[in-house]
Design a protein around this motif. Structure first.
Motif, PDB file in Angstrom:
ATOM      1  N   UNK A  11       0.784  -1.223   0.000  1.00 21.19           N
ATOM      2  CA  UNK A  11       0.000   0.000   0.000  1.00 21.19           C
ATOM      3  C   UNK A  11       0.814   1.269   0.000  1.00 21.19           C
ATOM      4  N   UNK A  12       2.143   1.175  -0.005  1.00 18.57           N
ATOM      5  CA  UNK A  12       3.026   2.349  -0.010  1.00 18.57           C
ATOM      6  C   UNK A  12       3.678   2.458  -1.378  1.00 18.57           C
ATOM      7  N   UNK A  13       3.726   3.674  -1.913  1.00 16.59           N
ATOM      8  CA  UNK A  13       4.283   3.905  -3.246  1.00 16.59           C
ATOM      9  C   UNK A  13       5.733   4.365  -3.121  1.00 16.59           C
ATOM     10  N   UNK A  14       6.594   3.781  -3.938  1.00 14.29           N
ATOM     11  CA  UNK A  14       8.022   4.124  -3.934  1.00 14.29           C
ATOM     12  C   UNK A  14       8.500   4.399  -5.359  1.00 14.29           C
ATOM     13  N   UNK A  15       9.628   5.092  -5.438  1.00 14.59           N
ATOM     14  CA  UNK A  15      10.388   5.148  -6.680  1.00 14.59           C
ATOM     15  C   UNK A  15      11.827   4.784  -6.353  1.00 14.59           C
ATOM     16  N   UNK A  31      24.230  10.066  -4.932  1.00  8.03           N
ATOM     17  CA  UNK A  31      22.889  10.164  -4.354  1.00  8.03           C
ATOM     18  C   UNK A  31      22.749   9.196  -3.182  1.00  8.03           C
ATOM     19  N   UNK A  32      23.292   7.976  -3.321  1.00  4.30           N
ATOM     20  CA  UNK A  32      23.243   6.984  -2.245  1.00  4.30           C
ATOM     21  C   UNK A  32      23.937   7.525  -0.999  1.00  4.30           C
ATOM     22  N   UNK A  33      25.078   8.194  -1.213  1.00  9.40           N
ATOM     23  CA  UNK A  33      25.826   8.765  -0.074  1.00  9.40           C
ATOM     24  C   UNK A  33      24.987   9.827   0.642  1.00  9.40           C
ATOM     25  N   UNK A  34      24.311  10.684  -0.141  1.00  5.70           N
ATOM     26  CA  UNK A  34      23.473  11.728   0.459  1.00  5.70           C
ATOM     27  C   UNK A  34      22.302  11.123   1.232  1.00  5.70           C
ATOM     28  N   UNK A  35      21.638  10.121   0.614  1.00  7.35           N
ATOM     29  CA  UNK A  35      20.490   9.496   1.281  1.00  7.35           C
ATOM     30  C   UNK A  35      20.923   8.802   2.562  1.00  7.35           C
ATOM     31  N   UNK A  54      13.830   3.461   2.098  1.00 12.24           N
ATOM     32  CA  UNK A  54      13.934   2.049   2.471  1.00 12.24           C
ATOM     33  C   UNK A  54      15.114   1.459   1.703  1.00 12.24           C
ATOM     34  N   UNK A  55      16.049   0.905   2.453  1.00 14.51           N
ATOM     35  CA  UNK A  55      17.248   0.351   1.800  1.00 14.51           C
ATOM     36  C   UNK A  55      16.886  -0.839   0.927  1.00 14.51           C
ATOM     37  N   UNK A  68      24.004  -1.466  -3.642  1.00 14.12           N
ATOM     38  CA  UNK A  68      23.048  -0.823  -2.732  1.00 14.12           C
ATOM     39  C   UNK A  68      22.223   0.227  -3.472  1.00 14.12           C
ATOM     40  N   UNK A  69      20.971   0.296  -3.095  1.00 15.12           N
ATOM     41  CA  UNK A  69      20.091   1.340  -3.623  1.00 15.12           C
ATOM     42  C   UNK A  69      19.067   1.668  -2.541  1.00 15.12           C
ATOM     43  N   UNK A  70      18.201   2.637  -2.832  1.00 20.42           N
ATOM     44  CA  UNK A  70      17.128   2.996  -1.895  1.00 20.42           C
ATOM     45  C   UNK A  70      15.806   3.121  -2.660  1.00 20.42           C
ATOM     46  N   UNK A  71      14.744   2.809  -1.944  1.00 22.00           N
ATOM     47  CA  UNK A  71      13.403   3.129  -2.417  1.00 22.00           C
ATOM     48  C   UNK A  71      12.962   4.393  -1.705  1.00 22.00           C
ATOM     49  N   UNK A  72      12.467   5.360  -2.481  1.00 22.58           N
ATOM     50  CA  UNK A  72      12.079   6.653  -1.907  1.00 22.58           C
ATOM     51  C   UNK A  72      10.560   6.797  -1.898  1.00 22.58           C
ATOM     52  N   UNK A  73      10.009   7.192  -0.749  1.00 24.30           N
ATOM     53  CA  UNK A  73       8.596   7.542  -0.689  1.00 24.30           C
ATOM     54  C   UNK A  73       8.429   8.967  -1.218  1.00 24.30           C
ATOM     55  N   UNK A  74       7.187   9.436  -1.239  1.00 25.07           N
ATOM     56  CA  UNK A  74       6.959  10.797  -1.718  1.00 25.07           C
ATOM     57  C   UNK A  74       7.683  11.821  -0.854  1.00 25.07           C
TER      58      UNK A  74
END
Length: 259
Positions: A11-15, A31-35, A54-55, A68-74
């Motif tokens: 139910x949660x949207x990510x990009x 970007x990964x370093x900043x997040x 979310x990692x 490594x990457x991240x999922x970003x919410x709004x």
């Protein structure tokens, strides 16, 4: 600028951070370093970093190594966008805001009833609306027929602006409008649809009635059917055939018998 790809989990949207880095034309590692720095700050402040980032991880084709990457919410995208200025920041903000809204609408879809009672209420409302629309169409159909009576000398003589309610005609017979309406239904002159009396099709084009719609408010209206002089004569002949005479003729017959 590349387009965002949205994913939904529980139910949660990510990009994905890789798509964000492409849009921002930044190295993904930067970007990964900043997040990662944002996550550390949030967790040190006792805030849920998972509400923002979310990692995750991914693999490159032909390479078994995991990256490594991240999922970003709004709101995660909001945080990244707030650190940016200039055209790229504006375009990124516009793109992710639009994409998240589109995905939210798609996931919401039509609202379904949550309980049996809500489902029943929704069904009743749909039936009521359908019946209301059907009645409106029937009224319009009758009105079209009413304004196209079959022309004859007899019709022209009887066409007059004097219209009568069923209650007025009923008084001639010493009965109520409700009683006469019921009798005309028994004689298959009219039928009731959603509380509105309408003529059966075989009587609609005879010039017997004129039907008008009185608008009460945006959601409510009242249909009034009045009888023409021709309609009054039709009812007289019909009722007479069924042994029902107006009071004045009953009195005349009674006087003749007594004499």
């Amino acid at each position: 600028m590349n387009d965002l790809v949205m994913v939904e989990q529980n139910g949660i949207i990510f990009t994905d951070s890789r798509k964000v880095s492409e849009m921002l034309e930044r190295r993904h590692s930067d970007l990964i370093r900043d997040i990662a720095n944002y996550v550390e700050i949030l967790e040190n402040a006792k805030l849920r970093s998972q509400d923002f980032f979310v990692e995750s991880s991914y693999k490159v084709e032909g390479n078994n190594k995991t990256y490594k990457s991240y999922l970003l919410t709004k709101i995660g995208c909001d945080m990244v966008a707030n650190k940016m200025t200039g055209t790229k920041g504006v375009l990124f903000t516009a793109a992710y805001t639009k994409k998240f809204e589109e995905m939210e609408r798609r996931l919401q879809g039509p609202k379904l009833p949550g309980t049996y009672r809500e489902a029943l209420q929704q069904l009743l409302l749909e039936v009521e609306q359908k019946e209301k629309l059907e009645t409106q169409n029937l009224v319009l159909s009758q009105q079209v027929q009413e304004f196209q009576p079959k022309a004859s000398y007899y019709d022209l003589v009887l066409q007059t602006k004097s219209l009568l309610t069923i209650t007025k005609i009923a008084k001639d017979y010493g009965m109520s409008g409700t009683t006469l309406n019921r009798k005309l239904h028994e004689l298959r002159v009219q039928y009731k649809q959603s509380g509105t009396w309408l003529l059966y099709a075989e009587h609609q084009d005879k010039g017997y009635t004129q039907t008008t719609t009185h608008v009460i408010d945006a959601d409510k209206s009242k249909v009034n059917m009045k009888w023409t002089q021709k309609g009054r004569l039709f009812l007289y002949e019909l009722l007479k055939q069924n042994g029902i005479l107006p009071a004045i003729e009953r009195e005349a017959e009674l006087s003749g018998i007594q004499a």
